[in-house]
Design an enzyme around this catalytic site. Structure first.
Site, short mmCIF file in Angstrom:
data_model
loop_
_atom_site.label_atom_id
_atom_site.label_comp_id
_atom_site.label_asym_id
_atom_site.label_seq_id
_atom_site.Cartn_x
_atom_site.Cartn_y
_atom_site.Cartn_z
N GLY A 46 1.74 14.90 24.22
CA GLY A 46 0.69 14.51 23.29
C GLY A 46 0.43 13.04 23.44
CD GLU A 47 -1.11 8.06 22.06
OE1 GLU A 47 -0.96 7.25 23.00
OE2 GLU A 47 -0.69 7.84 20.91
CB SER A 48 4.45 8.57 23.01
OG SER A 48 3.80 7.57 23.73
CB CYS A 78 4.32 14.53 28.83
SG CYS A 78 3.11 13.43 29.56
NE ARG A 105 2.87 5.40 25.86
CZ ARG A 105 2.07 5.03 24.86
NH1 ARG A 105 2.38 3.98 24.12
NH2 ARG A 105 0.97 5.70 24.60
CB ILE A 134 -1.89 15.40 31.28
CG1 ILE A 134 -2.13 16.79 31.89
CG2 ILE A 134 -3.14 14.91 30.55
CD1 ILE A 134 -2.25 17.90 30.87
NE ARG A 135 -4.19 7.99 29.51
CZ ARG A 135 -4.24 7.09 28.53
NH1 ARG A 135 -4.28 7.46 27.29
NH2 ARG A 135 -4.25 5.82 28.80
CG HIS A 171 2.28 18.59 29.94
ND1 HIS A 171 2.49 18.36 28.60
CD2 HIS A 171 1.66 17.51 30.42
CE1 HIS A 171 1.99 17.18 28.27
NE2 HIS A 171 1.50 16.63 29.35
CD GLU A 173 4.17 21.25 27.52
OE1 GLU A 173 5.06 21.28 28.39
OE2 GLU A 173 3.72 20.19 27.05
N1 GLN Z 1 0.22 9.06 27.90
C1 GLN Z 1 0.80 9.74 26.80
C2 GLN Z 1 1.74 8.84 26.01
O1 GLN Z 1 2.48 8.05 26.56
C3 GLN Z 1 1.56 10.97 27.23
C4 GLN Z 1 0.58 12.01 27.72
C5 GLN Z 1 1.06 13.41 27.62
O2 GLN Z 1 1.94 13.76 26.85
N2 GLN Z 1 0.40 14.24 28.39
O3 GLN Z 1 1.71 8.94 24.85
#
Ligand code: GLN
Length: 208
Positions: A46-48, A78, A105, A134-135, A171, A173
């Protein structure tokens, strides 16, 4: 077996689906008391920073740290991985700080720089594991006591384990391959050893 999935933000539904396919009870976790009866915990992607802020507001940081120190197996994918690691090289963040490693990150750039790769992950099985990044963060350094489970072809570390804690930059999942989830469930089903109950190796156990 009850493996909770932190359900504040991110890919928790996908993790719950994967765990249920493996016949595991997978409650959504949002409040500290919901952690009580768990055998393991998954922190999704997600978004940490968002997840961290929500964890702070919901009073989850200290209870999760405590349970990890008492041997609760935790797996972060992630953004979930970022939250488990002690040292984030390119952001000021106070994470759960449970794993002795350094991560960067968003190491590959922005959303458009997301990619997929077939990884060798020997403990998970012989066939390559199709991994979605993903990112994604990367692990820049794994400190003593941390086992490296997988690297990209260029040597970049993307999955690690430290005793009862597991982290990967991709991921699992998001794919139908349940082998990484099975690997974590195996960790969950193993009793912590008597002289090393903690999820975290203590300094004295790390050697020189
Ligand atoms: N870039 C996100 C972070 O550091 C992680 C991205 C992800 O969980 N796919 O929050």
């Amino acid at each position: 077996m009850r493996v909770g999935v932190l359900a504040l933000q991110g890919t928790f539904i996908e993790h719950i689906d994967s765990l249920r396919q493996l016949s595991v009870e997978a409650p959504q976790i949002r409040l500290p008391h919901e952690l009580d009866t768990l055998d393991g915990l998954v922190i999704p992607g997600g978004e940490s920073t968002t997840m961290l802020r929500l964890m702070e507001s919901f009073g989850l940081i200290q209870p999760i740290r405590e349970m990890a120190r008492n041997g609760l197996p935790i797996w972060g994918t992630c953004a979930g991985m970022v939250l488990l690691i002690k040292d984030i090289s390119n952001y000021e963040m106070e994470t759960l700080a449970l794993m002795d490693a350094r991560v960067k990150r968003n190491a590959f750039g922005s959303q458009v720089d997301s990619f997929e790769a077939d990884l060798e992950i020997p403990p998970v099985g012989e066939d390559p594991f199709h991994a979605v990044f993903i990112r994604a963060p990367i692990i820049e350094e794994a400190k003593p006591g941390v086992e490296i489970l997988s690297r990209l072809a260029d040597g970049t570390i993307v999955a690690i384990r430290q005793n009862r804690l597991l982290a990967c930059a991709f991921h699992p999942e998001f794919t139908d391959d349940l082998r990484f989830h099975s690997y974590f469930l195996n960790m969950v089903s193993q009793k912590p050893s008597h002289n090393n109950r903690d999820g975290v190796l203590r300094g004295s156990q790390l050697g020189s």
